[in-house]
Each structure stands twice: as C-alpha cells, then as structure tokens.
Design a protein around this motif. Sequence first.
Motif, PDB file in Angstrom:
ATOM      1  N   UNK A   1      -3.763  -4.637   1.741  1.00 24.08           N
ATOM      2  CA  UNK A   1      -4.119  -6.068   1.852  1.00 24.08           C
ATOM      3  C   UNK A   1      -4.448  -6.522   0.334  1.00 24.08           C
ATOM      4  N   UNK A   2      -3.472  -7.683   0.041  1.00 27.84           N
ATOM      5  CA  UNK A   2      -3.780  -8.319  -1.236  1.00 27.84           C
ATOM      6  C   UNK A   2      -4.911  -9.565  -0.871  1.00 27.84           C
ATOM      7  N   UNK A   3      -5.786  -9.753  -1.900  1.00 28.98           N
ATOM      8  CA  UNK A   3      -6.805 -10.934  -1.891  1.00 28.98           C
ATOM      9  C   UNK A   3      -6.572 -11.508  -3.443  1.00 28.98           C
ATOM     10  N   UNK A   4      -6.503 -12.869  -3.437  1.00 30.15           N
ATOM     11  CA  UNK A   4      -6.420 -13.510  -4.657  1.00 30.15           C
ATOM     12  C   UNK A   4      -7.944 -14.334  -4.881  1.00 30.15           C
ATOM     13  N   UNK A   5      -8.290 -14.070  -5.852  1.00 28.63           N
ATOM     14  CA  UNK A   5      -9.513 -14.891  -6.386  1.00 28.63           C
ATOM     15  C   UNK A   5      -9.082 -16.277  -6.927  1.00 28.63           C
ATOM     16  N   UNK A   6      -8.976 -17.389  -6.272  1.00 27.66           N
ATOM     17  CA  UNK A   6      -8.568 -18.533  -6.246  1.00 27.66           C
ATOM     18  C   UNK A   6      -9.158 -19.281  -7.530  1.00 27.66           C
ATOM     19  N   UNK A   7     -10.616 -18.774  -7.838  1.00 28.75           N
ATOM     20  CA  UNK A   7     -11.105 -19.126  -8.951  1.00 28.75           C
ATOM     21  C   UNK A   7     -10.676 -18.795 -10.368  1.00 28.75           C
ATOM     22  N   UNK A   8     -10.259 -17.517 -10.239  1.00 25.28           N
ATOM     23  CA  UNK A   8      -9.883 -16.664 -11.486  1.00 25.28           C
ATOM     24  C   UNK A   8      -8.339 -17.208 -11.692  1.00 25.28           C
ATOM     25  N   UNK A   9      -7.514 -17.476 -10.468  1.00 29.18           N
ATOM     26  CA  UNK A   9      -6.013 -17.445 -10.517  1.00 29.18           C
ATOM     27  C   UNK A   9      -5.760 -18.608 -11.652  1.00 29.18           C
ATOM     28  N   UNK A  10      -4.792 -18.533 -12.517  1.00 28.22           N
ATOM     29  CA  UNK A  10      -4.349 -19.383 -13.391  1.00 28.22           C
ATOM     30  C   UNK A  10      -3.018 -20.234 -13.071  1.00 28.22           C
ATOM     31  N   UNK A  11      -2.380 -19.734 -11.870  1.00 33.33           N
ATOM     32  CA  UNK A  11      -1.344 -20.233 -11.383  1.00 33.33           C
ATOM     33  C   UNK A  11       0.000 -20.109 -12.130  1.00 33.33           C
ATOM     34  N   UNK A  12       0.307 -19.369 -12.966  1.00 28.33           N
ATOM     35  CA  UNK A  12       1.349 -19.244 -13.662  1.00 28.33           C
ATOM     36  C   UNK A  12       2.468 -18.641 -12.972  1.00 28.33           C
ATOM     37  N   UNK A  13       2.273 -17.921 -11.728  1.00 22.65           N
ATOM     38  CA  UNK A  13       3.391 -17.361 -10.844  1.00 22.65           C
ATOM     39  C   UNK A  13       3.890 -16.044 -11.162  1.00 22.65           C
ATOM     40  N   UNK A  14       2.983 -15.264 -11.966  1.00 25.72           N
ATOM     41  CA  UNK A  14       3.767 -13.923 -12.095  1.00 25.72           C
ATOM     42  C   UNK A  14       3.899 -13.077 -11.104  1.00 25.72           C
ATOM     43  N   UNK A  15       2.887 -13.270 -10.190  1.00 25.43           N
ATOM     44  CA  UNK A  15       2.908 -12.249  -9.113  1.00 25.43           C
ATOM     45  C   UNK A  15       3.831 -12.868  -8.149  1.00 25.43           C
ATOM     46  N   UNK A  16       4.355 -14.106  -7.997  1.00 25.13           N
ATOM     47  CA  UNK A  16       5.239 -14.677  -6.994  1.00 25.13           C
ATOM     48  C   UNK A  16       6.596 -14.133  -7.647  1.00 25.13           C
ATOM     49  N   UNK A  17       6.787 -13.873  -8.807  1.00 23.52           N
ATOM     50  CA  UNK A  17       8.008 -13.388  -9.407  1.00 23.52           C
ATOM     51  C   UNK A  17       8.198 -12.021  -9.017  1.00 23.52           C
ATOM     52  N   UNK A  18       7.278 -11.346  -9.062  1.00 20.98           N
ATOM     53  CA  UNK A  18       7.290  -9.942  -8.610  1.00 20.98           C
ATOM     54  C   UNK A  18       7.151  -9.523  -7.320  1.00 20.98           C
ATOM     55  N   UNK A  19       6.622 -10.167  -6.535  1.00 27.25           N
ATOM     56  CA  UNK A  19       6.351  -9.902  -5.010  1.00 27.25           C
ATOM     57  C   UNK A  19       6.571 -11.198  -4.329  1.00 27.25           C
ATOM     58  N   UNK A  20       7.541 -11.948  -4.191  1.00 20.93           N
ATOM     59  CA  UNK A  20       7.912 -12.999  -3.538  1.00 20.93           C
ATOM     60  C   UNK A  20       7.703 -13.062  -2.075  1.00 20.93           C
ATOM     61  N   UNK A  21       7.656 -11.853  -1.387  1.00 20.35           N
ATOM     62  CA  UNK A  21       7.463 -11.791   0.080  1.00 20.35           C
ATOM     63  C   UNK A  21       5.805 -11.821   0.151  1.00 20.35           C
ATOM     64  N   UNK A  22       5.080 -11.645  -0.561  1.00 19.93           N
ATOM     65  CA  UNK A  22       3.635 -11.525  -0.627  1.00 19.93           C
ATOM     66  C   UNK A  22       2.834 -12.447  -0.904  1.00 19.93           C
ATOM     67  N   UNK A  23       3.507 -13.336  -2.158  1.00 20.10           N
ATOM     68  CA  UNK A  23       2.617 -14.358  -2.661  1.00 20.10           C
ATOM     69  C   UNK A  23       3.552 -15.726  -2.902  1.00 20.10           C
ATOM     70  N   UNK A  24       2.870 -16.966  -2.645  1.00 17.26           N
ATOM     71  CA  UNK A  24       3.473 -18.090  -2.950  1.00 17.26           C
ATOM     72  C   UNK A  24       2.552 -18.857  -3.952  1.00 17.26           C
ATOM     73  N   UNK A  25       3.240 -19.854  -4.563  1.00 16.38           N
ATOM     74  CA  UNK A  25       2.382 -20.610  -5.450  1.00 16.38           C
ATOM     75  C   UNK A  25       2.100 -21.840  -4.793  1.00 16.38           C
ATOM     76  N   UNK A  26       0.803 -22.451  -4.655  1.00 15.04           N
ATOM     77  CA  UNK A  26       0.368 -23.671  -4.387  1.00 15.04           C
ATOM     78  C   UNK A  26      -0.674 -24.034  -5.461  1.00 15.04           C
ATOM     79  N   UNK A  27      -1.693 -24.826  -5.166  1.00 14.42           N
ATOM     80  CA  UNK A  27      -2.507 -24.998  -6.247  1.00 14.42           C
ATOM     81  C   UNK A  27      -2.926 -23.797  -7.153  1.00 14.42           C
TER      82      UNK A  27
END
Length: 68
Positions: A4-30
């Motif tokens: 299971x993946x967890x994202x630290x929303x306070x650390x996330x810089x929202x550039x979307x690298x994770x979405x590019x690599x694993x689009x079924x797992x991650x999406x970009x909102x704020x």
Amino acid sequence: MTIIAHIDEHACAAHGDCVDIAPTAFALEDTAVVVGGAPYEQLLAAAQACPAVAITLVDDETGEQVFP
Ligand code: SF4
C-alpha cells in the motif's frame, strides 16, 4: 505481498513524477493522491523517483514499511 502506498501531502511538491510512472496508483490533485494499486515494482519505481521522498510503501499484511 500487498503493498500500500501512502503520500505525505505536506512533503509532496506536486510535479507528478509518480503519476507518470504509476498512473493506476497515483493521480495529481492539489498534491498527488493514491487512487488505486499497481505492481510492487511500479510502486517502488515511483517512490524512488519522488524528489520529495513523499511516498511511503507499507506491506499491508505485516504493517512493515518497505520504502524508504
Ligand atoms: S513524485 Fe512525489 S513530490 Fe512528485 S507528485 Fe508524486 S508524491 Fe508528489
């Protein structure tokens, strides 16, 4: 092994690298959010690529943190 993946929303810089690599797992909102699953290798690649080290991977069965 179910990872299971967890994202630290306070650390996330929202550039979307994770979405590019694993689009079924991650999406970009704020910030990036977890929207589903992906094979472990893909989750690990996304977590390793995150420049903010905002992605934590946990083994859902044991509760053990497997990354970072
Ligand atoms: S790669 Fe990391 S910093 Fe970038 S959007 Fe994903 S979680 Fe946020």
